[in-house]
Design a protein around this motif. Structure first.
Motif, mmCIF file in Angstrom:
data_model
loop_
_atom_site.group_PDB
_atom_site.id
_atom_site.type_symbol
_atom_site.label_atom_id
_atom_site.label_comp_id
_atom_site.label_asym_id
_atom_site.label_seq_id
_atom_site.Cartn_x
_atom_site.Cartn_y
_atom_site.Cartn_z
ATOM 1 N N ASN A 144 -20.905 38.630 36.710
ATOM 2 C CA ASN A 144 -21.615 37.392 37.025
ATOM 3 C C ASN A 144 -21.975 37.348 38.503
ATOM 4 O OD1 ASN A 144 -21.428 35.614 34.459
ATOM 5 N ND2 ASN A 144 -19.411 36.546 34.690
ATOM 6 N N GLN A 145 -22.371 38.491 39.023
ATOM 7 C CA GLN A 145 -22.669 38.598 40.443
ATOM 8 C C GLN A 145 -23.760 37.606 40.840
ATOM 9 O OE1 GLN A 145 -23.324 42.651 41.551
ATOM 10 N NE2 GLN A 145 -22.433 42.322 43.552
ATOM 11 N N ASP A 146 -23.568 36.987 42.000
ATOM 12 C CA ASP A 146 -24.496 36.012 42.576
ATOM 13 C C ASP A 146 -24.557 34.701 41.780
ATOM 14 O OD1 ASP A 146 -25.987 35.472 44.834
ATOM 15 O OD2 ASP A 146 -27.890 35.938 43.858
ATOM 16 N N ARG A 147 -23.522 34.429 40.995
ATOM 17 C CA ARG A 147 -23.410 33.165 40.271
ATOM 18 C C ARG A 147 -22.150 32.446 40.738
ATOM 19 N NH1 ARG A 147 -24.318 35.385 34.272
ATOM 20 N NH2 ARG A 147 -26.498 35.936 34.488
ATOM 21 N N LEU A 148 -22.268 31.150 40.932
ATOM 22 C CA LEU A 148 -21.122 30.337 41.324
ATOM 23 C C LEU A 148 -20.175 30.198 40.135
ATOM 24 C CD1 LEU A 148 -19.882 28.544 43.567
ATOM 25 C CD2 LEU A 148 -21.072 26.640 42.496
ATOM 26 N N ILE A 149 -18.894 30.477 40.357
ATOM 27 C CA ILE A 149 -17.882 30.384 39.308
ATOM 28 C C ILE A 149 -16.771 29.480 39.820
ATOM 29 C CG2 ILE A 149 -16.235 31.659 37.882
ATOM 30 C CD1 ILE A 149 -18.028 34.125 38.264
ATOM 31 N N SER A 150 -16.477 28.425 39.083
ATOM 32 C CA SER A 150 -15.440 27.480 39.514
ATOM 33 C C SER A 150 -14.052 28.051 39.245
ATOM 34 C CB SER A 150 -15.597 26.152 38.770
ATOM 35 O OG SER A 150 -15.241 26.310 37.405
ATOM 36 N N ALA A 151 -13.055 27.501 39.921
ATOM 37 C CA ALA A 151 -11.664 27.909 39.691
ATOM 38 C C ALA A 151 -11.279 27.648 38.233
ATOM 39 C CB ALA A 151 -10.729 27.157 40.629
ATOM 40 N N ASP A 152 -11.790 26.569 37.665
ATOM 41 C CA ASP A 152 -11.515 26.250 36.263
ATOM 42 C C ASP A 152 -12.092 27.328 35.339
ATOM 43 O OD1 ASP A 152 -10.483 24.395 34.234
ATOM 44 O OD2 ASP A 152 -12.616 24.120 33.741
ATOM 45 N N GLN A 153 -13.291 27.799 35.638
ATOM 46 C CA GLN A 153 -13.903 28.861 34.830
ATOM 47 C C GLN A 153 -13.097 30.154 34.928
ATOM 48 O OE1 GLN A 153 -17.768 28.339 36.731
ATOM 49 N NE2 GLN A 153 -18.690 28.201 34.691
ATOM 50 N N VAL A 154 -12.622 30.466 36.124
ATOM 51 C CA VAL A 154 -11.786 31.662 36.292
ATOM 52 C C VAL A 154 -10.515 31.500 35.461
ATOM 53 C CG1 VAL A 154 -10.429 33.062 37.907
ATOM 54 C CG2 VAL A 154 -12.675 32.185 38.601
ATOM 55 N N GLY A 155 -9.875 30.338 35.562
ATOM 56 C CA GLY A 155 -8.649 30.078 34.802
ATOM 57 C C GLY A 155 -8.851 30.206 33.302
ATOM 58 N N ARG A 156 -9.937 29.641 32.794
ATOM 59 C CA ARG A 156 -10.218 29.727 31.352
ATOM 60 C C ARG A 156 -10.495 31.169 30.934
ATOM 61 N NH1 ARG A 156 -13.785 25.134 32.037
ATOM 62 N NH2 ARG A 156 -15.440 26.681 31.802
ATOM 63 N N HIS A 157 -11.201 31.917 31.773
ATOM 64 C CA HIS A 157 -11.525 33.314 31.452
ATOM 65 C C HIS A 157 -10.256 34.176 31.400
ATOM 66 C CE1 HIS A 157 -13.787 37.081 31.386
ATOM 67 N NE2 HIS A 157 -12.951 37.515 32.301
ATOM 68 N N VAL A 158 -9.376 33.972 32.356
ATOM 69 C CA VAL A 158 -8.192 34.827 32.465
ATOM 70 C C VAL A 158 -7.055 34.374 31.554
ATOM 71 C CG1 VAL A 158 -6.405 35.680 34.041
ATOM 72 C CG2 VAL A 158 -8.778 35.540 34.810
ATOM 73 N N TRP A 159 -6.766 33.068 31.539
ATOM 74 C CA TRP A 159 -5.586 32.577 30.828
ATOM 75 C C TRP A 159 -5.895 31.806 29.553
ATOM 76 C CZ3 TRP A 159 -5.760 32.369 36.277
ATOM 77 C CH2 TRP A 159 -4.885 33.250 36.906
#
Length: 107
Positions: A48-63
């Protein structure tokens, strides 16, 4: 523990490669060991290069969707990933956009 998403074997972005099964990032003949969580985070940003990713999105993706992971935990994992990646000749870095999330600018 980790992983709503089972990563495929390898992702390449220019000369950077991330090998999921060995949890290694390689660039120009140098390599760095990553945790399973760091692999998932790095792959998310590379895909997702050059796209803003929220901490919540990272959390949902990983956990996973219902993880309720704090933004602080995401911040700690991204800081660790930045530190490890700085040992490679990688010019790019995940940047913090205050109050919004993170972005990996294009090479």
């Amino acid at each position: 523990r980790n992983g709503r998403h089972a990563p495929s074997q390898q992702v390449r972005e220019n000369s950077l490669s991330v090998i999921a099964n060995t949890r290694v990032a390689k660039l120009d003949g140098k390599s760095v060991a990553l945790t399973a969580t760091e692999v998932l985070i790095l792959r998310l940003f590379l895909e997702n290069q050059d796209r803003l990713i929220s901490a919540d999105q990272v959390g949902r993706h990983v956990w996973g969707e219902e993880s309720g992971v704090s933004a602080n935990l995401v911040c700690v994992h991204i800081a660790n990933l930045r530190r490890k990646m700085s040992s490679l000749p990688w010019r790019n870095s995940i940047r913090t956009i205050r109050g919004a999330g993170y972005i990996l600018p294009p090479d």
